[in-house]
Design a protein around this motif. Structure first.
Motif, PDB file in Angstrom:
ATOM      1  N   LYS A   1       0.836  -1.206   0.000  1.00  0.00           N
ATOM      2  CA  LYS A   1       0.000   0.000   0.000  1.00  0.00           C
ATOM      3  C   LYS A   1       0.871   1.256   0.000  1.00  0.00           C
ATOM      4  CE  LYS A   1      -4.012  -2.031   2.322  1.00  0.00           C
ATOM      5  NZ  LYS A   1      -4.864  -2.029   3.531  1.00  0.00           N
ATOM      6  N   GLU A   2       1.962   1.202   0.767  1.00  0.00           N
ATOM      7  CA  GLU A   2       2.876   2.348   0.800  1.00  0.00           C
ATOM      8  C   GLU A   2       3.513   2.566  -0.566  1.00  0.00           C
ATOM      9  OE1 GLU A   2       5.560   1.309   3.900  1.00  0.00           O
ATOM     10  OE2 GLU A   2       4.189   1.900   5.531  1.00  0.00           O
ATOM     11  N   ARG A   3       3.925   1.482  -1.209  1.00  0.00           N
ATOM     12  CA  ARG A   3       4.540   1.595  -2.527  1.00  0.00           C
ATOM     13  C   ARG A   3       3.518   2.052  -3.564  1.00  0.00           C
ATOM     14  NH1 ARG A   3       8.286   3.622  -5.163  1.00  0.00           N
ATOM     15  NH2 ARG A   3       8.827   2.584  -7.108  1.00  0.00           N
ATOM     16  N   LEU A   4       2.273   1.578  -3.407  1.00  0.00           N
ATOM     17  CA  LEU A   4       1.201   1.993  -4.312  1.00  0.00           C
ATOM     18  C   LEU A   4       0.973   3.499  -4.198  1.00  0.00           C
ATOM     19  CD1 LEU A   4      -1.064   1.218  -6.299  1.00  0.00           C
ATOM     20  CD2 LEU A   4      -2.548   0.836  -4.327  1.00  0.00           C
ATOM     21  N   ALA A   5       1.003   3.998  -2.960  1.00  0.00           N
ATOM     22  CA  ALA A   5       0.838   5.441  -2.744  1.00  0.00           C
ATOM     23  C   ALA A   5       1.973   6.206  -3.423  1.00  0.00           C
ATOM     24  CB  ALA A   5       0.811   5.743  -1.257  1.00  0.00           C
ATOM     25  N   GLU A   6       3.190   5.659  -3.373  1.00  0.00           N
ATOM     26  CA  GLU A   6       4.319   6.292  -4.043  1.00  0.00           C
ATOM     27  C   GLU A   6       4.112   6.329  -5.556  1.00  0.00           C
ATOM     28  OE1 GLU A   6       7.927   4.353  -2.952  1.00  0.00           O
ATOM     29  OE2 GLU A   6       7.731   4.791  -0.814  1.00  0.00           O
ATOM     30  N   LEU A   7       3.594   5.228  -6.089  1.00  0.00           N
ATOM     31  CA  LEU A   7       3.344   5.168  -7.538  1.00  0.00           C
ATOM     32  C   LEU A   7       2.262   6.165  -7.949  1.00  0.00           C
ATOM     33  CD1 LEU A   7       3.461   1.310  -8.195  1.00  0.00           C
ATOM     34  CD2 LEU A   7       5.180   3.008  -8.833  1.00  0.00           C
ATOM     35  N   GLU A   8       1.250   6.326  -7.093  1.00  0.00           N
ATOM     36  CA  GLU A   8       0.178   7.298  -7.387  1.00  0.00           C
ATOM     37  C   GLU A   8       0.755   8.716  -7.429  1.00  0.00           C
ATOM     38  OE1 GLU A   8      -2.701   6.642  -4.352  1.00  0.00           O
ATOM     39  OE2 GLU A   8      -3.638   4.938  -5.369  1.00  0.00           O
ATOM     40  N   LYS A   9       1.625   9.034  -6.456  1.00  0.00           N
ATOM     41  CA  LYS A   9       2.267  10.354  -6.431  1.00  0.00           C
ATOM     42  C   LYS A   9       3.167  10.548  -7.655  1.00  0.00           C
ATOM     43  CE  LYS A   9       2.268  10.779  -1.382  1.00  0.00           C
ATOM     44  NZ  LYS A   9       3.119  10.829  -0.158  1.00  0.00           N
ATOM     45  N   LYS A  10       3.866   9.491  -8.014  1.00  0.00           N
ATOM     46  CA  LYS A  10       4.768   9.558  -9.171  1.00  0.00           C
ATOM     47  C   LYS A  10       3.975   9.801 -10.449  1.00  0.00           C
ATOM     48  CE  LYS A  10       8.417   6.923 -11.511  1.00  0.00           C
ATOM     49  NZ  LYS A  10       9.184   5.646 -11.502  1.00  0.00           N
ATOM     50  N   ALA A  11       2.831   9.114 -10.591  1.00  0.00           N
ATOM     51  CA  ALA A  11       1.998   9.291 -11.782  1.00  0.00           C
ATOM     52  C   ALA A  11       1.433  10.709 -11.834  1.00  0.00           C
ATOM     53  CB  ALA A  11       0.863   8.267 -11.784  1.00  0.00           C
ATOM     54  N   ALA A  12       1.001  11.230 -10.673  1.00  0.00           N
ATOM     55  CA  ALA A  12       0.468  12.594 -10.621  1.00  0.00           C
ATOM     56  C   ALA A  12       1.559  13.602 -10.960  1.00  0.00           C
ATOM     57  CB  ALA A  12      -0.108  12.873  -9.240  1.00  0.00           C
ATOM     58  N   LEU A  13       2.774  13.378 -10.431  1.00  0.00           N
ATOM     59  CA  LEU A  13       3.889  14.275 -10.693  1.00  0.00           C
ATOM     60  C   LEU A  13       4.267  14.265 -12.173  1.00  0.00           C
ATOM     61  CD1 LEU A  13       6.049  16.171  -9.629  1.00  0.00           C
ATOM     62  CD2 LEU A  13       7.455  14.174  -9.086  1.00  0.00           C
ATOM     63  N   LYS A  14       4.233  13.083 -12.766  1.00  0.00           N
ATOM     64  CA  LYS A  14       4.555  12.963 -14.189  1.00  0.00           C
ATOM     65  C   LYS A  14       3.550  13.749 -15.033  1.00  0.00           C
ATOM     66  CE  LYS A  14       5.229   9.510 -17.849  1.00  0.00           C
ATOM     67  NZ  LYS A  14       5.195   8.052 -18.169  1.00  0.00           N
ATOM     68  N   ALA A  15       2.273  13.617 -14.706  1.00  0.00           N
ATOM     69  CA  ALA A  15       1.231  14.322 -15.459  1.00  0.00           C
ATOM     70  C   ALA A  15       1.359  15.837 -15.267  1.00  0.00           C
ATOM     71  CB  ALA A  15      -0.145  13.845 -15.004  1.00  0.00           C
ATOM     72  N   GLN A  16       1.615  16.268 -14.010  1.00  0.00           N
ATOM     73  CA  GLN A  16       1.767  17.696 -13.733  1.00  0.00           C
ATOM     74  C   GLN A  16       3.006  18.253 -14.455  1.00  0.00           C
ATOM     75  OE1 GLN A  16      -0.204  19.775 -12.520  1.00  0.00           O
ATOM     76  NE2 GLN A  16       0.785  21.392 -11.342  1.00  0.00           N
ATOM     77  N   THR A  17       4.077  17.454 -14.498  1.00  0.00           N
ATOM     78  CA  THR A  17       5.297  17.871 -15.188  1.00  0.00           C
ATOM     79  C   THR A  17       5.024  18.122 -16.664  1.00  0.00           C
ATOM     80  OG1 THR A  17       6.675  16.580 -13.675  1.00  0.00           O
ATOM     81  CG2 THR A  17       7.661  17.202 -15.776  1.00  0.00           C
ATOM     82  N   ALA A  18       4.303  17.186 -17.277  1.00  0.00           N
ATOM     83  CA  ALA A  18       3.994  17.317 -18.702  1.00  0.00           C
ATOM     84  C   ALA A  18       3.135  18.549 -18.957  1.00  0.00           C
ATOM     85  CB  ALA A  18       3.285  16.060 -19.191  1.00  0.00           C
ATOM     86  N   TRP A  19       2.188  18.792 -18.059  1.00  0.00           N
ATOM     87  CA  TRP A  19       1.299  19.952 -18.221  1.00  0.00           C
ATOM     88  C   TRP A  19       2.077  21.256 -18.091  1.00  0.00           C
ATOM     89  CZ3 TRP A  19      -1.202  23.509 -14.592  1.00  0.00           C
ATOM     90  CH2 TRP A  19      -2.271  24.210 -15.163  1.00  0.00           C
ATOM     91  N   LEU A  20       2.905  21.336 -17.062  1.00  0.00           N
ATOM     92  CA  LEU A  20       3.699  22.543 -16.863  1.00  0.00           C
ATOM     93  C   LEU A  20       4.754  22.709 -17.949  1.00  0.00           C
ATOM     94  CD1 LEU A  20       4.251  22.378 -12.998  1.00  0.00           C
ATOM     95  CD2 LEU A  20       2.688  23.878 -14.236  1.00  0.00           C
ATOM     96  N   GLY A  21       5.235  21.574 -18.467  1.00  0.00           N
ATOM     97  CA  GLY A  21       6.252  21.618 -19.511  1.00  0.00           C
ATOM     98  C   GLY A  21       5.783  22.280 -20.782  1.00  0.00           C
ATOM     99  N   SER A  22       4.484  22.387 -20.959  1.00  0.00           N
ATOM    100  CA  SER A  22       3.939  23.050 -22.145  1.00  0.00           C
ATOM    101  C   SER A  22       4.058  24.575 -22.041  1.00  0.00           C
ATOM    102  CB  SER A  22       2.467  22.680 -22.326  1.00  0.00           C
ATOM    103  OG  SER A  22       1.680  23.223 -21.269  1.00  0.00           O
ATOM    104  N   GLY A  23       4.438  25.073 -20.858  1.00  0.00           N
ATOM    105  CA  GLY A  23       4.551  26.513 -20.649  1.00  0.00           C
ATOM    106  C   GLY A  23       3.218  27.186 -20.369  1.00  0.00           C
TER     107      GLY A  23
END
Length: 359
Positions: A211-233
């Motif tokens: 469950k702890e690792r799953l929570a980490e993966l959820e945060k990682k997926a959210a961070l990846k999506a936010q990174t891509a969104w912000l990367g568009s400027g």
């Protein structure tokens, strides 16, 4: 806004901003790698991330389907409230119509009795026998007026009767719709419980470390999506200031942080995603549709680069989730069952579009 509340919101937005910095284009970062324990044996090793990633995707799908069913439930509930109000209004009209018809019948009966008492000899004979012909002629004029009034009375009775028949048909149709809505609401409720139960069952099979690792993966997926969104400027283009109503809506929504998600809830202690946004805007003096799909369909659309705090971001192709933009690339929303109202990155989910409530 109280100082403590402002501090809570500032801290939450600071976290989002920190994520923004970490996710800035050109900044490299690595997912944390667990330090192997010398006592760990192959049989006790945690499942590979790809297996947990499959679990994460399955959970996302289950909670998404629950959100779709929640929107259907909320829509059916809103329709039922309106239909019930329509039925009450029609019932009132039927009662008033019947009372009016009774009064008209009484008047018609009185007119008929009056004409009967004045009947008997033909008008020519009554004129010849009259001691006062002028009085007779005056009376005859009043009789003619009475006959015309009687015709008008009969016409009014007929129209009232037709109205009553139409009200009855309308009430019957509304009862039928209400029953159909009740069935739709019950089906949606059943689907919500089914999807949430499946998600909870899947999560219950996981060990604590999983469950702890799953929570980490959820945060990682959210961070990846936010990174891509912000990367568009996109954040460089979003510079709109909140309206007075928008600021009030944001203050309300952020004040609910920490309160649990509950499907179908509109506060004050629990919320679902659209319950939070609709109540936030109600607190700002603007009534908006109850569900995320209705908010997408009925509110004014604005470009993402033109959005400002208080605007609502609609997510996923089926408009099954909604959040409120609070500025600096962040949103406040009620995520899903098992979570609380929180601040997150605006680009952590697929954006369908932005709508603007208010005047």
């Amino acid at each position: 806004m109280r100082a403590g509340k402002r501090g809570l919101i500032t801290a939450a937005v600071t976290v989002v901003c920190a994520v923004t910095v970490l996710a800035a284009p050109g900044t490299a970062f690595a997912a944390p790698t667990p330090t192997p324990s010398p006592t760990t044996t192959p049989s006790l090793a945690a499942p590979p991330d790809k297996d947990l990633e499959a679990v994460r995707e399955k959970l996302d799908a289950l909670y998404h389907d629950a959100a779709v069913a929640t929107d259907a439930y909320n829509a059916a509930e809103e329709k039922a409230e309106k239909q019930s109000a329509d039925i009450v209004a029609l019932a009132k009209k039927i009662v008033e119509g019947k009372e009016r018809l009774d009064r008209l019948k009484d008047r018609a009966g009185a007119a008929a009795r009056s004409q009967y008492r004045g009947g008997g000899l033909p008008d020519e004979a009554r004129l010849m026998l009259s001691d006062n012909p002028q009085q007779f002629l005056d009376g005859a004029g009043r009789v003619i007026q009475g006959q015309r009034a009687t015709k008008g009375l009969i016409g009014e009775m007929s129209r009232t009767q037709q109205d009553l028949e139409q009200y009855s048909k309308d009430a019957s149709a509304q009862w039928k719709k209400l029953e159909e809505g009740r069935k739709a609401k019950a089906a949606a409720k059943k689907e919500i419980k089914k999807q949430i139960a499946a998600a909870e069952k899947l999560e219950s099979k996981l060990e604590k470390k999983e469950k702890e690792r799953l929570a980490e993966l959820e945060k990682k997926a959210a961070l990846k999506a936010q990174t891509a969104w912000l990367g568009s400027g996109i954040l460089d283009e979003i510079k709109g200031d909140a309206s007075a109503q928008g600021r009030k809506a944001v203050e309300f929504a952020t004040a609910q942080m920490g309160k649990p998600y509950e499907w179908g809830a509109e506060g004050p202690n629990t919320y679902d995603c659209s319950g939070l946004t609709s109540q936030a805007w109600a607190s700002a003096g603007s009534t908006i549709p109850r569900t995320s799909q209705q908010q997408w369909q009925q509110l004014k659309h604005v470009a993402v680069e033109d959005m400002r705090p208080g605007d609502l971001i609609i997510y996923f192709g089926d408009a099954s989730h909604v959040a409120m933009y609070v500025g600096d690339g962040a949103i406040v929303h009620a995520p899903r069952p098992g979570r609380t109202v929180t601040v997150a990155g605006a680009g952590t989910m697929p954006i369908l579009g932005v709508v603007r409530p208010g005047a």
